[in-house]
Design an enzyme around this catalytic site. Structure first.
Site, PDB file in Angstrom:
ATOM      1  N   ASP A  97      -4.642  -4.112   5.742  1.00 35.55           N
ATOM      2  CA  ASP A  97      -5.081  -5.050   4.709  1.00 35.55           C
ATOM      3  C   ASP A  97      -3.984  -6.102   4.512  1.00 35.55           C
ATOM      4  OD1 ASP A  97      -6.579  -6.229   2.730  1.00 35.55           O
ATOM      5  OD2 ASP A  97      -6.045  -4.780   1.168  1.00 35.55           O
ATOM      6  N   SER A 115       0.853  -1.179   0.000  1.00 33.50           N
ATOM      7  CA  SER A 115       0.000   0.000   0.000  1.00 33.50           C
ATOM      8  C   SER A 115       0.891   1.230   0.000  1.00 33.50           C
ATOM      9  CB  SER A 115      -0.945  -0.051   1.204  1.00 33.50           C
ATOM     10  OG  SER A 115      -1.902   0.963   1.117  1.00 33.50           O
ATOM     11  N   HIS A 144      -2.533  -1.036  -3.468  1.00 31.88           N
ATOM     12  CA  HIS A 144      -3.645  -0.083  -3.315  1.00 31.88           C
ATOM     13  C   HIS A 144      -3.364   1.160  -4.140  1.00 31.88           C
ATOM     14  CE1 HIS A 144      -4.673  -1.737   0.954  1.00 31.88           C
ATOM     15  NE2 HIS A 144      -5.141  -2.506  -0.012  1.00 31.88           N
TER      16      HIS A 144
END
Ligand code: SAM
Lengths: 291, 198
Positions: free
Chosen positions: B131, B12, B39
């Site tokens: 995540d 991310s 992401h």
């Protein structure tokens, strides 16, 4: 005297043993077969990983431990089937979703359509209809609407009903306005709707030439010959064999030199019909039937 | 012959630099297909793939629905879709965001663990959310292997730290050693029998 039990006896459901991939596939296939034969909904050829993920979400939500346990509940309790149907239907959509597609459609497909006296368009899997209203706006602005007929179909009655109403959430109008502008819109987006019934009610003139109808891509046949078929973000939920079958349906339903539109991350590369189409120049998933 | 059928990598915040460093270190004959979930904005185009392609002889592919999974390839999950590993190919979905993310690392990792139990290698890199930790746990529960970037070497330590909390048995590897570590793991000749469902 009763025998002292130290360990609780695990229930049949709790004692499932280590993960067995092959057994899980058997269970899922049995469940989908049961759903098909008992309720008539055919999810047997939907994309496996996606079906599995949504079944497991339901299994966990119900506090169950196996697919087989869910199967029993679904077959014996119709309300649970209703719930599963909601789990399995993904209806997210937006007006002028992927604005660059609409722009390319204006620039590259509209000139072709101008040469036709009459234009038939099929939105397969139209969900709540945002895509249909977007196309109607585009055709009006290009002066093609009056000689067009749009068929908007979906498997899901609830979303189809919403399509007909043409009322979309007000809080999305900002996003849709941006999309509309990026898509090459020619007027003020607010010209097309009025705030009503707690939402944005779209101008009924947009659906004058639209026929909304239930249609299941898995089991129903072709019902006309079209100049344009749009099926965006629907086939991704199908496995490869079902995708191939539905591509057969589209191929048979398209006029020669007809246009097929797929979602922005869908491809004909993995389909047996690849050679029958040419992609219209550019990155958008716009294909022309050439043979 | 490697024991792994797929390597899944989640990143991310700070991911572009970390992925660049990782991909740069992979050899032309890296034997395992690699799937990357980074992401990014839902409007992002295929910039990430072209940036990475400039750094590696491996093929870098922006995944489209039903893309076959092959060795010698780095697959990039497209913006605004979830990417599921389905035996032999990827399926995309527009299912709702999972913990504010689409693509979700958890979704891809979980499906990889199920599609290739015992043969999935999960790698968590830098990121400012958690995540991936559930997905990594799932991969290990399914008999796969977990690698986490050393949080001290991460631009943002939250994601690797969360992954380590969920999977304490994961191997911790500093970013600069990551590529070499994956090469050793996947090139292992010691274990040529491919592990299957247990
Ligand atoms: C994600 S929506 C796509 C909406 C729109 N085309 C778009 O791209 O924004 C998918 C739609 O496909 C419909 N669908 C799923 N299976 C179908 C089938 N077998 N036949 C017709 N429609 C189906 C669903 O009900 C849902 O409305």
């Amino acid at each position: 005297m009763a025998v002292q039990v130290d360990e609780p006896v695990p229930s049949v459901l709790e004692e499932t043993g280590p993960y067995d991939q092959d057994l899980e596939r058997i269970e899922i296939e049995l469940l989908l077969e049961g759903v098909y034969r008992h309720y008539g909904f055919d999810f047997r050829s939907y994309a496996y990983a996606s079906i599995r993920r949504r079944l497991w979400k339901r299994i966990e939500a119900e506090g169950l431990a196996t697919v087989s346990a869910l199967q029993a509940v679904i077959l014996h309790q119709p309300p649970m089937m209703e719930r599963l149907l909601l789990d399995l239907s993904i209806n997210v959509t937006a007006m002028f979703r992927d604005p660059t597609f609409y722009q390319a459609f204006r620039e590259r497909v509209v000139p072709l359509l101008r040469t036709y006296p009459y234009i038939r368009i099929w939105h397969a899997g139209c969900a709540t209809g945002e895509e249909v209203y977007s196309m109607a706006i585009l055709l009006q602005e290009e002066g093609l609407y009056d000689r067009s007929r749009i068929y908007a179909t979906d498997i899901n009655e609830v979303v189809l009903q919403k399509s007909k109403e043409g009322i979309f959430p007000l809080d999305r109008m900002q996003e849709y306005t941006e999309n509309y502008i990026a898509a090459g819109g020619k007027r003020a987006f607010s010209d097309y709707y009025t705030a009503k019934y707690g939402g944005a009610l779209f101008n009924p003139s947009l659906t004058k030439n639209v026929v909304f109808s239930l249609h299941n891509l898995v089991t129903d046949r072709s019902f006309a010959e079209f100049n344009v078929i749009l099926c965006r973000n629907v086939l991704i939920y199908f496995d490869k064999s079902l995708q191939a079958r539905v591509h057969g349906l589209f191929y048979d339903s398209l006029a020669t030199f007809g246009i097929l539109v797929l979602g922005s991350k869908e491809s004909l590369r993995f389909s047996p019909y690849e050679d029958h189409y040419e992609q219209i120049n550019g990155p958008e998933k716009i294909f022309r039937k050439v043979r | 012959m490697t024991q792994f059928s797929i390597a899944v990598v989640g990143a991310s915040w700070g991911g572009l630099a970390a992925l660049s460093e990782l991909v740069k270190g992979l050899p032309r004959d890296f034997p395992v297909p690699m799937a990357v979930v980074q992401h990014r904005s839902r409007h992002a185009d295929n910039l990430l793939a072209s940036l990475l392609q400039d750094l590696t002889p491996l093929r870098v592919v922006d995944v489209e629905d039903k893309e076959p999974i092959e060795p010698g390839t780095v697959y990039i999950a497209p913006a605004n879709y979830h990417m599921l590993v389905d035996g032999g190919y990827f399926s995309l979905t527009t299912d709702p965001l999972v913990r504010f993310s689409r693509p979700s690392i958890d979704v891809t990792f979980t499906s990889a663990g199920d599609a290739y139990p015992g043969a999935t290698l999960g790698v968590i890199l830098t990121g400012a959310n958690d995540d991936g930790s559930r997905g990594l746990r799932h991969i290990v529960n399914r008999g796969g292997k977990a690698i986490v970037q050393d949080p001290d070497s991460a631009e943002s330590r939250t994601m690797p730290a969360a992954a380590l909390q969920a999977v304490p048995e994961a191997q911790v590897v500093p970013l600069r050693d990551m590529a070499a570590h994956l090469v050793t793991l996947t090139g292992s000749k010691a274990n040529s029998a491919r592990k299957n469902a247990t």
